[in-house]
Enzyme design. Sequence first.
Site, short mmCIF file in Angstrom:
data_model
loop_
_atom_site.label_atom_id
_atom_site.label_comp_id
_atom_site.label_asym_id
_atom_site.label_seq_id
_atom_site.Cartn_x
_atom_site.Cartn_y
_atom_site.Cartn_z
NE ARG A 61 -7.24 -9.02 -1.12
CZ ARG A 61 -6.84 -8.11 -2.01
NH1 ARG A 61 -5.99 -7.15 -1.63
NH2 ARG A 61 -7.28 -8.14 -3.25
CE LYS A 72 -4.18 -1.82 0.05
NZ LYS A 72 -5.09 -1.93 1.18
#
Length: 336
Positions: free
Chosen positions: A313, A278
């Site tokens: 994830r 991210k």
Amino acid sequence: MPYYRPIPRTDRARPAGALPLAGGWCWFDTVEVLDRATPAHLMSAADLPTDMADRLTAPRAPIATLDMGQPQIMGILNVTPDSFSDGGQHFDPGVAIAHARAMATAGAAILDIGGESTRPGSAPVAIDEEIARTAPVIAAIRAQTATPISIDTRKTAVARAAHHAGANLINDVAGFTHDPDLAPFASRHALPVCVMHAQGTPETMQQDPLYDNVLLDIYDWLARRIEALIALGIPRACIVTDPGIGFGKTQAHNLALLQNLSLFHGLGCPVLLGASRKRFIGDISNTPVAADRIPGSLAVALCAVAQGAHILRVHDVPETRAALDLWRAVTFASTP
């Protein structure tokens, strides 16, 4: 209303009376009590209200055959041309299927297939196009491996096609608020679900996201969504929660959620963390290219596991598997 954040520990020197965290590998004997109106303070875990003690300690049931008594890896497979990290890399079905097989071999316990980018600023994909991207790939993967498959979608028609092709779980970044028929579909077919928090839509979510209290606001939102799903016939034991790192959050919001991730065990469901590659990792580690964020992603993943997160994830399955193996060996090694 008080909120209870267990202080998770994994040290082998475990005091008598320490409680297991969600039936997993962490324990706790101290809780931080949070409140919207009063300063936070610590209390003994022995003083927890009985219902909250039960929520925090009870083992989580298997999800899509995955054992929640140990950390599990969810491998990301984006069959899209425009996802933020790997858009286009696996858009070709043959490449996608090969990558799925490689992730399963490398240690992914479940594969998460998505056909619509939800990166900041992304536009919706037509339903027929999303089905065309995902269902054939899922069917081909299912023909080659028994590894559980998750469909990452907000739409009932896409989930229906994915389930018919062999998907075992529905992962909705909109927390089952986008399509009112999606949760009833999951209920009718006894499919486990992952409910994620996002403020706004992918098109708008990073436009000045605001919270009164990011931890408690997201906790309350997830609690309401869980109750709504239970009312529709989806048992709590079949619900995974995800605080939604990067979905309508600033860097400060993301860091607060990661630092206090154990709070979400109070919801009584497995906790999934999706922070891989991210932007905030790139900002902190000075890695503007998403593919260069593996070291930062691993650091965040291990911090989450140390707070009892059940599912990671990730894009980088072999690296995450190796990091988990080393963390487990160091953390739980027997004293000679």
